[in-house]
Design a protein around this motif. Structure first.
Motif, mmCIF file in Angstrom:
data_model
loop_
_atom_site.group_PDB
_atom_site.id
_atom_site.type_symbol
_atom_site.label_atom_id
_atom_site.label_comp_id
_atom_site.label_asym_id
_atom_site.label_seq_id
_atom_site.Cartn_x
_atom_site.Cartn_y
_atom_site.Cartn_z
ATOM 1 N N TYR A 174 68.045 47.961 63.368
ATOM 2 C CA TYR A 174 68.379 49.029 62.418
ATOM 3 C C TYR A 174 69.851 48.975 62.002
ATOM 4 O O TYR A 174 70.196 49.200 60.850
ATOM 5 N N LYS A 175 70.724 48.649 62.973
ATOM 6 C CA LYS A 175 72.154 48.611 62.667
ATOM 7 C C LYS A 175 72.461 47.481 61.694
ATOM 8 O O LYS A 175 73.063 47.691 60.642
ATOM 9 N N ILE A 176 72.002 46.252 62.052
ATOM 10 C CA ILE A 176 72.269 45.076 61.229
ATOM 11 C C ILE A 176 71.709 45.254 59.823
ATOM 12 O O ILE A 176 72.351 44.936 58.819
ATOM 13 N N MET A 177 70.507 45.795 59.767
ATOM 14 C CA MET A 177 69.857 45.997 58.477
ATOM 15 C C MET A 177 70.728 46.830 57.559
ATOM 16 O O MET A 177 70.866 46.541 56.381
ATOM 17 N N ASN A 178 71.290 47.897 58.118
ATOM 18 C CA ASN A 178 72.071 48.774 57.264
ATOM 19 C C ASN A 178 73.395 48.136 56.860
ATOM 20 O O ASN A 178 73.837 48.291 55.734
ATOM 21 N N VAL A 179 73.992 47.366 57.812
ATOM 22 C CA VAL A 179 75.232 46.678 57.472
ATOM 23 C C VAL A 179 74.981 45.681 56.347
ATOM 24 O O VAL A 179 75.766 45.543 55.413
ATOM 25 N N LEU A 180 73.851 44.988 56.406
ATOM 26 C CA LEU A 180 73.562 43.961 55.413
ATOM 27 C C LEU A 180 72.915 44.514 54.149
ATOM 28 O O LEU A 180 72.477 43.774 53.292
ATOM 29 N N GLY A 181 72.819 45.805 54.071
ATOM 30 C CA GLY A 181 72.432 46.385 52.793
ATOM 31 C C GLY A 181 70.986 46.805 52.645
ATOM 32 O O GLY A 181 70.569 47.213 51.578
ATOM 33 N N ASN B 297 68.143 49.438 53.169
ATOM 34 C CA ASN B 297 68.225 50.874 53.253
ATOM 35 C C ASN B 297 67.114 51.411 54.163
ATOM 36 O O ASN B 297 65.979 51.511 53.738
ATOM 37 N N THR B 298 67.426 51.705 55.419
ATOM 38 C CA THR B 298 66.365 52.233 56.290
ATOM 39 C C THR B 298 66.820 53.509 56.969
ATOM 40 O O THR B 298 68.010 53.784 57.065
ATOM 41 N N ILE B 299 65.852 54.259 57.460
ATOM 42 C CA ILE B 299 66.177 55.448 58.246
ATOM 43 C C ILE B 299 66.193 55.042 59.698
ATOM 44 O O ILE B 299 65.240 54.416 60.181
ATOM 45 N N TYR B 300 67.278 55.383 60.402
ATOM 46 C CA TYR B 300 67.430 54.978 61.784
ATOM 47 C C TYR B 300 66.252 55.471 62.625
ATOM 48 O O TYR B 300 65.890 56.642 62.569
ATOM 49 N N ASN B 301 65.654 54.538 63.359
ATOM 50 C CA ASN B 301 64.537 54.869 64.248
ATOM 51 C C ASN B 301 63.272 55.369 63.556
ATOM 52 O O ASN B 301 62.437 56.013 64.184
ATOM 53 N N HIS B 302 63.165 55.095 62.274
ATOM 54 C CA HIS B 302 61.893 55.396 61.612
ATOM 55 C C HIS B 302 61.158 54.084 61.400
ATOM 56 O O HIS B 302 61.709 53.150 60.834
ATOM 57 N N ALA B 303 59.922 54.005 61.891
ATOM 58 C CA ALA B 303 59.160 52.777 61.681
ATOM 59 C C ALA B 303 58.187 53.026 60.532
ATOM 60 O O ALA B 303 58.606 53.302 59.429
ATOM 61 N N ASP B 304 56.904 52.953 60.803
ATOM 62 C CA ASP B 304 55.965 53.159 59.702
ATOM 63 C C ASP B 304 55.043 54.338 59.944
ATOM 64 O O ASP B 304 53.936 54.374 59.458
ATOM 65 N N TYR B 305 55.536 55.300 60.702
ATOM 66 C CA TYR B 305 54.781 56.528 60.919
ATOM 67 C C TYR B 305 55.261 57.537 59.889
ATOM 68 O O TYR B 305 56.344 58.103 60.034
ATOM 69 N N ARG B 306 54.489 57.722 58.841
ATOM 70 C CA ARG B 306 54.941 58.640 57.801
ATOM 71 C C ARG B 306 53.795 59.167 56.970
ATOM 72 O O ARG B 306 52.724 58.567 56.921
ATOM 73 N N LEU B 307 54.052 60.310 56.360
ATOM 74 C CA LEU B 307 53.075 60.867 55.425
ATOM 75 C C LEU B 307 53.531 60.568 54.015
ATOM 76 O O LEU B 307 54.718 60.682 53.697
ATOM 77 N N ALA C 66 62.743 41.576 60.351
ATOM 78 C CA ALA C 66 64.152 41.861 60.112
ATOM 79 C C ALA C 66 64.699 41.002 58.973
ATOM 80 O O ALA C 66 65.383 41.502 58.070
ATOM 81 N N MET C 67 64.370 39.720 58.990
ATOM 82 C CA MET C 67 64.850 38.827 57.939
ATOM 83 C C MET C 67 64.320 39.267 56.582
ATOM 84 O O MET C 67 65.051 39.310 55.596
ATOM 85 N N ASN C 68 63.056 39.612 56.566
ATOM 86 C CA ASN C 68 62.445 40.061 55.327
ATOM 87 C C ASN C 68 63.104 41.347 54.840
ATOM 88 O O ASN C 68 63.374 41.521 53.655
ATOM 89 N N GLY C 69 63.378 42.228 55.787
ATOM 90 C CA GLY C 69 64.024 43.487 55.432
ATOM 91 C C GLY C 69 65.355 43.253 54.749
ATOM 92 O O GLY C 69 65.652 43.839 53.716
ATOM 93 N N VAL C 70 66.148 42.361 55.335
ATOM 94 C CA VAL C 70 67.468 42.106 54.768
ATOM 95 C C VAL C 70 67.363 41.338 53.454
ATOM 96 O O VAL C 70 67.890 41.748 52.427
ATOM 97 N N THR C 71 66.606 40.230 53.474
ATOM 98 C CA THR C 71 66.611 39.389 52.272
ATOM 99 C C THR C 71 65.830 40.007 51.128
ATOM 100 O O THR C 71 66.068 39.671 49.985
ATOM 101 N N LYS D 213 73.502 40.848 49.761
ATOM 102 C CA LYS D 213 74.792 40.912 50.449
ATOM 103 C C LYS D 213 75.143 39.614 51.161
ATOM 104 O O LYS D 213 76.284 39.178 51.102
ATOM 105 N N PRO D 214 74.156 38.992 51.850
ATOM 106 C CA PRO D 214 74.495 37.724 52.514
ATOM 107 C C PRO D 214 75.114 36.724 51.541
ATOM 108 O O PRO D 214 76.022 35.981 51.906
ATOM 109 N N LEU D 215 74.651 36.715 50.301
ATOM 110 C CA LEU D 215 75.229 35.807 49.309
ATOM 111 C C LEU D 215 76.659 36.215 48.955
ATOM 112 O O LEU D 215 77.541 35.370 48.821
ATOM 113 N N SER D 216 76.865 37.516 48.832
ATOM 114 C CA SER D 216 78.216 37.979 48.515
ATOM 115 C C SER D 216 79.178 37.647 49.637
ATOM 116 O O SER D 216 80.360 37.396 49.410
#
Ligand code: UDP
Ligand code: MG
Length: 316
Positions: free
Chosen positions: A147-154, A156-166, A222-227, A232-235
């Motif tokens: 979750y931390k890396i994802m947000n640093v690399l751009g 957009n996720t909610i911390y500690n939220h997986a796929d449990y949602r309405l 995780a890779m899919n999430g970031v890319t 950002k990795p390109l920048s």
């Protein structure tokens, strides 16, 4: 009254399904009883190409009780794709849907709060884990790092939220407008907008069986999430190239000083300057290429640019 579908992706979940299917059914019946959802509400299992008896269990369940429905994917396509298959399947059948894992790690009683929030007018309700005490050390560490890396690399996720949602039907229709083939659902849901709220719950241990998320699957997610969310990795390449280029000019000054003070062998100055300068310029140009690829990439995704949630005509 509104119809609810509970969507459950299952991969080799024969051990977990026996108990969790009952829990899902109880939950639905309880909500029907308290007149919060309609009698057409269902539990939908998606068999993600399981190799064990998962599909025959799902078939049995749906034969015995029409509250259960199932779809089977041709092969193991991974959690995100299985979930998406379920979401697309229920899109025209329900007013709201809740996605949850088959292992009951996510507190099923949070569903009541989610449904309440739906009636309060929230189109998206995120389930967020309060603590991870029941997760093993490795899982906790990798997940939190993720979750931390994802947000640093751009991404957009909610911390500690997986796929449990309405998701309300409206949010679901919007979500399905994203046509990219690598859909990172929990990131895209945040892009939709609309009114949303958060429901907190404690995360439990798996009801039965082992985790179906191998380290490899987690890494791919995780890779899919970031890319799939940022260039950002390109920048970052451009930035490094820029820094190295500046540094190379400093090296140039340094080598010239060394040369003119006479502390060097012939040829050293030229080679040292060349290495730094060419390295820096190459990296800078690579980054510039990357920026263009990033642009192409964003165009190719062809994401919806906006949603018109309502117009003044709706307000009358
Ligand atoms: N899952 C799936 N396909 C896969 C891997 C997992 O549909 O390739 C499902 C699995 O059956 C479960 C959910 O995704 O319902 C979450 O998996 P798991 O509980 O193993 O992950 P963890 O909680 O360990 O992160
Ligand atoms: Mg789990």
């Amino acid at each position: 009254m509104e119809t609810l579908y509970i969507i459950v992706p299952c991969y080799n979940e024969e051990e977990a399904l026996k108990d969790s299917s009952k829990e899902f059914k109880n939950k639905i019946n309880q909500l029907i009883k308290s007149k919060k959802i309609s009698k057409d509400s269902k539990v939908l299992f998606i068999d993600d190409g399981s190799l064990d008896k998962t599909w025959s269990i799902i078939k049995d369940l749906s034969n015995k009780d029409s509250i259960y429905k199932g779809i089977k994917l041709s092969k193991n396509k991974g959690h995100q794709n299985a979930l998406l298959a379920g979401l697309e399947y229920v899109c025209d059948k329900c007013d709201m849907c809740i996605s949850i894992d088959a292992d009951l790690q996510d507190d099923i009683d949070a569903i009541d709060k989610m449904v309440d929030d739906y009636y309060k007018g929230y189109e998206i309700v995120y389930g967020v884990r309060d603590s991870r005490e029941n997760d093993g050390f490795l899982k906790r560490f990798t997940a939190q790092f993720f979750y931390k890396i994802m947000n640093v690399l751009g991404a957009n996720t909610i911390y500690n939220h997986a796929d449990y949602r309405l998701l309300s039907n409206k949010a679901l229709t919007y979500l399905l407008e994203y046509k990219e083939s690598n859909l990172f659902i929990r990131g895209v849901v945040r892009e939709i907008g609309l009114n949303s709220s958060i429901v907190y719950y404690e995360r439990n241990k798996r009801i039965a069986g082992k985790s179906k998320y191998s380290l490899k699957k987690m890494f791919n997610l995780a890779m899919n999430g970031v890319t799939s969310f940022s260039v950002k990795p390109l920048s970052i390449i451009t930035l490094i190239g820029f820094i190295v280029s500046i540094f190379s000019f400093m090296i140039m000054v340094y080598t010239l000083i060394v040369k003119f003070t006479g502390h060097t062998v012939p040829g050293w100055t030229f080679i040292t300057i060349s290495i730094w300068l060419i390295g820096g310029i190459q990296m800078l140009f690579l980054g510039i290429l990357g920026e263009y690829i990033g642009k192409i990439y964003n165009e190719v995704k062809n994401r919806p640019k906006y949603f018109i949630e309502r117009t003044t005509d709706d307000e009358k």
